[in-house]
Design a protein around this motif. Structure first.
Motif: not given
Length: 127
Positions: A116-118
């Motif tokens: 969920h973190f890019r």
């Protein structure tokens, strides 16, 4: 002599029974993605021409293209085109025709390691 041949025959039948289904196993990917490798975004930008002279506001638009069929080492790399028009919210001390319009593009990199973190980096050149 027949007694020694029987265990070998059973072993050959078992190996054949295990190998034959594997010959006809799945030959296509389990999942395919048919999404466009393009993302479009818009946002609000602000610019302070000089300290205390007021803030210019305006909109920004960008289009990212990230090809999917690239070597593993280049996965996550793409290109971006970006445009801005800052012409709103001028103070009375600024000229009425003051505006800042930019257009540019360059290379982007998105690291798809987390769910969920890019993390995202870009190097753009604009005019």
């Amino acid at each position: 002599m027949r007694m020694k041949l029987f265990p070998r025959l059973i072993l050959a039948v078992l190996i054949t029974a295990v190998v034959i289904p594997q010959m006809y196993s799945q030959v296509v990917p389990a999942e395919t993605r048919s999404t466009l490798p393009i993302s479009i975004g818009a946002g609000l930008s602000g610019f302070d021409a000089s300290y205390g002279s007021g803030l210019l506001l305006g909109g920004a638009l960008w289009i990212d293209y990230t090809p999917q069929q690239v070597p593993r080492r280049l996965q996550g790399i793409g290109v971006e085109i970006e445009a801005r028009d800052l012409s709103l919210h001028r103070s009375s001390s600024q000229p009425p025709n003051l505006r800042l319009d930019t257009a540019g593009g360059g290379v982007i990199y998105s690291w798809h390691h987390f769910d969920h973190f890019r993390p995202y980096a870009k190097f753009l050149v604009a005019y």
